[in-house]
Design a protein around this motif. Structure first.
Motif, PDB file in Angstrom:
ATOM      1  N   PRO A   1       0.815  -1.224   0.000  1.00 45.87           N
ATOM      2  CA  PRO A   1       0.000   0.000   0.000  1.00 45.87           C
ATOM      3  C   PRO A   1       0.845   1.268   0.000  1.00 45.87           C
ATOM      4  CG  PRO A   1      -0.953  -1.606   1.486  1.00 45.87           C
ATOM      5  CD  PRO A   1       0.354  -2.184   1.019  1.00 45.87           C
ATOM      6  N   SER A   2       2.063   1.188   0.549  1.00 51.08           N
ATOM      7  CA  SER A   2       2.960   2.337   0.559  1.00 51.08           C
ATOM      8  C   SER A   2       3.576   2.605  -0.805  1.00 51.08           C
ATOM      9  CB  SER A   2       4.093   2.102   1.563  1.00 51.08           C
ATOM     10  OG  SER A   2       4.908   1.008   1.146  1.00 51.08           O
ATOM     11  N   GLY A   3       3.448   1.659  -1.728  1.00 48.16           N
ATOM     12  CA  GLY A   3       4.055   1.781  -3.042  1.00 48.16           C
ATOM     13  C   GLY A   3       5.373   1.039  -3.164  1.00 48.16           C
ATOM     14  N   ARG A   4       5.907   0.571  -2.051  1.00 51.92           N
ATOM     15  CA  ARG A   4       7.180  -0.158  -2.062  1.00 51.92           C
ATOM     16  C   ARG A   4       6.955  -1.591  -2.532  1.00 51.92           C
ATOM     17  NH1 ARG A   4      11.371  -0.494   3.091  1.00 51.92           N
ATOM     18  NH2 ARG A   4      13.269  -0.714   1.840  1.00 51.92           N
ATOM     19  N   LYS A   5       7.817  -2.069  -3.430  1.00 55.68           N
ATOM     20  CA  LYS A   5       7.632  -3.416  -3.964  1.00 55.68           C
ATOM     21  C   LYS A   5       8.133  -4.468  -2.981  1.00 55.68           C
ATOM     22  CE  LYS A   5       8.396  -6.519  -7.829  1.00 55.68           C
ATOM     23  NZ  LYS A   5       8.968  -6.724  -9.170  1.00 55.68           N
ATOM     24  N   LEU A   6       7.302  -5.467  -2.742  1.00 49.11           N
ATOM     25  CA  LEU A   6       7.691  -6.591  -1.903  1.00 49.11           C
ATOM     26  C   LEU A   6       8.710  -7.436  -2.667  1.00 49.11           C
ATOM     27  CD1 LEU A   6       6.758  -7.722   0.909  1.00 49.11           C
ATOM     28  CD2 LEU A   6       5.403  -9.369  -0.393  1.00 49.11           C
ATOM     29  N   PRO A   7       9.886  -7.690  -2.095  1.00 47.09           N
ATOM     30  CA  PRO A   7      10.925  -8.390  -2.848  1.00 47.09           C
ATOM     31  C   PRO A   7      10.653  -9.864  -3.090  1.00 47.09           C
ATOM     32  CG  PRO A   7      11.692  -7.908  -0.631  1.00 47.09           C
ATOM     33  CD  PRO A   7      10.378  -7.207  -0.791  1.00 47.09           C
ATOM     34  N   TYR A   8       9.861 -10.481  -2.228  1.00 46.53           N
ATOM     35  CA  TYR A   8       9.540 -11.901  -2.407  1.00 46.53           C
ATOM     36  C   TYR A   8       8.365 -12.257  -1.509  1.00 46.53           C
ATOM     37  CZ  TYR A   8      12.389 -12.021   1.826  1.00 46.53           C
ATOM     38  OH  TYR A   8      12.891 -11.760   3.073  1.00 46.53           O
ATOM     39  N   TRP A   9       7.748 -13.389  -1.807  1.00 45.08           N
ATOM     40  CA  TRP A   9       6.676 -13.923  -0.978  1.00 45.08           C
ATOM     41  C   TRP A   9       7.264 -15.035  -0.113  1.00 45.08           C
ATOM     42  CZ3 TRP A   9       1.078 -13.974  -3.131  1.00 45.08           C
ATOM     43  CH2 TRP A   9       0.824 -12.772  -3.802  1.00 45.08           C
ATOM     44  N   VAL A  10       7.040 -14.938   1.179  1.00 49.39           N
ATOM     45  CA  VAL A  10       7.675 -15.836   2.135  1.00 49.39           C
ATOM     46  C   VAL A  10       7.395 -17.300   1.823  1.00 49.39           C
ATOM     47  CG1 VAL A  10       7.715 -16.547   4.560  1.00 49.39           C
ATOM     48  CG2 VAL A  10       7.725 -14.113   3.972  1.00 49.39           C
ATOM     49  N   GLU A  11       6.145 -17.634   1.609  1.00 54.00           N
ATOM     50  CA  GLU A  11       5.786 -19.040   1.374  1.00 54.00           C
ATOM     51  C   GLU A  11       6.534 -19.597   0.167  1.00 54.00           C
ATOM     52  OE1 GLU A  11       1.855 -21.770   0.273  1.00 54.00           O
ATOM     53  OE2 GLU A  11       1.579 -19.791   1.215  1.00 54.00           O
ATOM     54  N   ASP A  12       6.591 -18.858  -0.911  1.00 57.53           N
ATOM     55  CA  ASP A  12       7.267 -19.326  -2.125  1.00 57.53           C
ATOM     56  C   ASP A  12       8.746 -19.587  -1.872  1.00 57.53           C
ATOM     57  OD1 ASP A  12       4.911 -19.135  -3.545  1.00 57.53           O
ATOM     58  OD2 ASP A  12       5.394 -17.192  -4.449  1.00 57.53           O
ATOM     59  N   GLU A  13       9.411 -18.649  -1.196  1.00 60.84           N
ATOM     60  CA  GLU A  13      10.855 -18.768  -0.997  1.00 60.84           C
ATOM     61  C   GLU A  13      11.205 -19.892  -0.027  1.00 60.84           C
ATOM     62  OE1 GLU A  13      13.171 -17.178  -2.725  1.00 60.84           O
ATOM     63  OE2 GLU A  13      11.567 -16.177  -3.840  1.00 60.84           O
ATOM     64  N   VAL A  14      10.411 -20.058   1.016  1.00 61.42           N
ATOM     65  CA  VAL A  14      10.686 -21.125   1.980  1.00 61.42           C
ATOM     66  C   VAL A  14      10.451 -22.489   1.346  1.00 61.42           C
ATOM     67  CG1 VAL A  14       9.980 -22.136   4.187  1.00 61.42           C
ATOM     68  CG2 VAL A  14      10.268 -19.662   3.989  1.00 61.42           C
ATOM     69  N   ASN A  15       9.410 -22.591   0.544  1.00 60.95           N
ATOM     70  CA  ASN A  15       9.186 -23.845  -0.180  1.00 60.95           C
ATOM     71  C   ASN A  15      10.339 -24.159  -1.120  1.00 60.95           C
ATOM     72  OD1 ASN A  15       6.726 -24.924   0.774  1.00 60.95           O
ATOM     73  ND2 ASN A  15       5.534 -23.470  -0.435  1.00 60.95           N
ATOM     74  N   ALA A  16      10.835 -23.128  -1.816  1.00 58.85           N
ATOM     75  CA  ALA A  16      11.938 -23.320  -2.760  1.00 58.85           C
ATOM     76  C   ALA A  16      13.214 -23.782  -2.055  1.00 58.85           C
ATOM     77  CB  ALA A  16      12.205 -22.035  -3.534  1.00 58.85           C
ATOM     78  N   ALA A  17      13.355 -23.407  -0.779  1.00 59.50           N
ATOM     79  CA  ALA A  17      14.537 -23.806   0.001  1.00 59.50           C
ATOM     80  C   ALA A  17      14.359 -25.177   0.642  1.00 59.50           C
ATOM     81  CB  ALA A  17      14.841 -22.759   1.061  1.00 59.50           C
ATOM     82  N   GLY A  18      13.225 -25.826   0.393  1.00 57.61           N
ATOM     83  CA  GLY A  18      13.027 -27.185   0.879  1.00 57.61           C
ATOM     84  C   GLY A  18      12.220 -27.324   2.139  1.00 57.61           C
ATOM     85  N   GLY A  19      11.588 -26.242   2.591  1.00 56.04           N
ATOM     86  CA  GLY A  19      10.766 -26.329   3.792  1.00 56.04           C
ATOM     87  C   GLY A  19       9.462 -27.066   3.554  1.00 56.04           C
ATOM     88  N   ASN A  20       8.962 -27.724   4.587  1.00 57.68           N
ATOM     89  CA  ASN A  20       7.648 -28.371   4.536  1.00 57.68           C
ATOM     90  C   ASN A  20       6.636 -27.381   5.099  1.00 57.68           C
ATOM     91  OD1 ASN A  20       8.893 -30.784   3.658  1.00 57.68           O
ATOM     92  ND2 ASN A  20       9.290 -31.387   5.773  1.00 57.68           N
ATOM     93  N   TRP A  21       6.023 -26.613   4.220  1.00 57.39           N
ATOM     94  CA  TRP A  21       5.189 -25.478   4.602  1.00 57.39           C
ATOM     95  C   TRP A  21       3.755 -25.890   4.864  1.00 57.39           C
ATOM     96  CZ3 TRP A  21       6.266 -20.178   5.057  1.00 57.39           C
ATOM     97  CH2 TRP A  21       5.147 -19.334   5.139  1.00 57.39           C
ATOM     98  N   ASP A  22       3.222 -25.481   6.001  1.00 58.32           N
ATOM     99  CA  ASP A  22       1.795 -25.635   6.284  1.00 58.32           C
ATOM    100  C   ASP A  22       1.386 -24.520   7.236  1.00 58.32           C
ATOM    101  OD1 ASP A  22      -0.804 -26.331   6.734  1.00 58.32           O
ATOM    102  OD2 ASP A  22      -0.377 -28.276   7.664  1.00 58.32           O
ATOM    103  N   ALA A  23       0.691 -23.510   6.695  1.00 57.53           N
ATOM    104  CA  ALA A  23       0.255 -22.381   7.512  1.00 57.53           C
ATOM    105  C   ALA A  23      -1.051 -22.671   8.243  1.00 57.53           C
ATOM    106  CB  ALA A  23       0.105 -21.134   6.649  1.00 57.53           C
ATOM    107  N   GLU A  24      -1.588 -23.873   8.093  1.00 53.84           N
ATOM    108  CA  GLU A  24      -2.765 -24.312   8.846  1.00 53.84           C
ATOM    109  C   GLU A  24      -3.884 -23.264   8.790  1.00 53.84           C
ATOM    110  OE1 GLU A  24      -1.152 -26.928  12.426  1.00 53.84           O
ATOM    111  OE2 GLU A  24      -0.267 -24.911  12.457  1.00 53.84           O
ATOM    112  N   LEU A  25      -4.259 -22.893   7.580  1.00 46.17           N
ATOM    113  CA  LEU A  25      -5.207 -21.797   7.403  1.00 46.17           C
ATOM    114  C   LEU A  25      -6.578 -22.084   8.001  1.00 46.17           C
ATOM    115  CD1 LEU A  25      -4.262 -20.655   3.791  1.00 46.17           C
ATOM    116  CD2 LEU A  25      -3.705 -19.546   5.965  1.00 46.17           C
ATOM    117  N   GLU A  26      -6.866 -23.336   8.249  1.00 44.22           N
ATOM    118  CA  GLU A  26      -8.156 -23.674   8.846  1.00 44.22           C
ATOM    119  C   GLU A  26      -8.146 -23.502  10.363  1.00 44.22           C
ATOM    120  OE1 GLU A  26      -5.582 -27.231   9.171  1.00 44.22           O
ATOM    121  OE2 GLU A  26      -5.990 -25.724   7.608  1.00 44.22           O
TER     122      GLU A  26
END
Length: 227
Positions: free
Chosen positions: A169-194
């Motif tokens: 919202p400030s206009g600054r570009k987000l350099p990366y999305w956390v979930e994508d980068e952690v998955n790419a590094a081999g993490g077993n991602w589960d944010a348990e959205l439910e």
């Protein structure tokens, strides 16, 4: 006395994600030290003290702690911090961590050293700070998160914040999305959205999803420290 180091962003930390664990650990008798990448006082994400965003009570309380807590206002540089001096290292989140803490070689060193500490040190990493796991490597050069179960700030939530150009919202570009980068590094991602809260423990690494999980994260860390 047990001790903890908080590594806090100068680019915008999320108030509740710092204050909740800070007070939880302080109330349990832990001695707290705060570090920032340069040693200057951390900056708070203004949205995290906006009553319309977080509610009047939370906004007022977090602002008071941010302005008056001597530890937050007198940090040490991460370069001068040694993980062996602490029982736990805590990384509060906030989008700002993507620009400084997650990219700071000393912050990554602190994370690596506390997780590999054979004396039982613990790391707590919250929300956007979980992005540090996409860059931190172990002492053998492998991604620290590879094969580990983690939670953190999910893509589904990020979609509601950035625009089609990944700009905040400030206009600054987000350099990366956390979930994508952690998955790419081999993490077993589960944010348990439910689930209402999400805190994941994998060995000496504790991760938490976001502001609503901050209190549970602090309590979980205390349990892991046997405090």
């Amino acid at each position: 006395m047990s001790t903890a180091l908080f590594v806090v962003s100068e680019e915008g930390y999320w108030g509740e994600e710092c204050v909740e664990p800070l007070e939880t650990l302080s109330d349990a008798g832990l001695e707290i030290t705060v570090a920032t990448p340069s040693g200057n006082p951390p900056e708070i994400d203004e949205r995290s003290i906006d009553p319309e965003e977080v509610g009047e009570e939370t906004a007022e309380h977090v602002r008071e702690i941010h302005e008056t807590d001597e530890r937050l206002n007198d940090p040490i540089p991460t370069a001068r911090a040694d993980a062996e001096a602490y029982d736990a290292v805590v990384f509060p989140g906030g989008h700002g961590t993507e620009w400084d803490v997650n990219q700071d070689s000393d912050a990554r060193r602190l994370l690596r050293d506390i997780v590999e500490d054979e004396t039982g040190g613990k790391a707590l990493v919250v929300c956007h700070a979980v992005g540090i796991l996409a860059f931190a490597r172990d002492s053998h050069g492998a991604f620290l998160v590879n094969g580990r179960d983690v939670t953190g700030f999910p893509n589904e939530w990020e979609e509601g914040i950035v625009d089609e150009n990944d700009c905040m919202p400030s206009g600054r570009k987000l350099p990366y999305w956390v979930e994508d980068e952690v998955n790419a590094a081999g993490g077993n991602w589960d944010a348990e959205l439910e689930e209402e809260t999400s805190v994941t423990v994998d060995g000496d690494l504790v991760t938490a999803r976001g502001p609503g999980s901050s209190h549970a994260a602090g309590e979980t860390l205390l349990e892991e420290l046997d405090v």
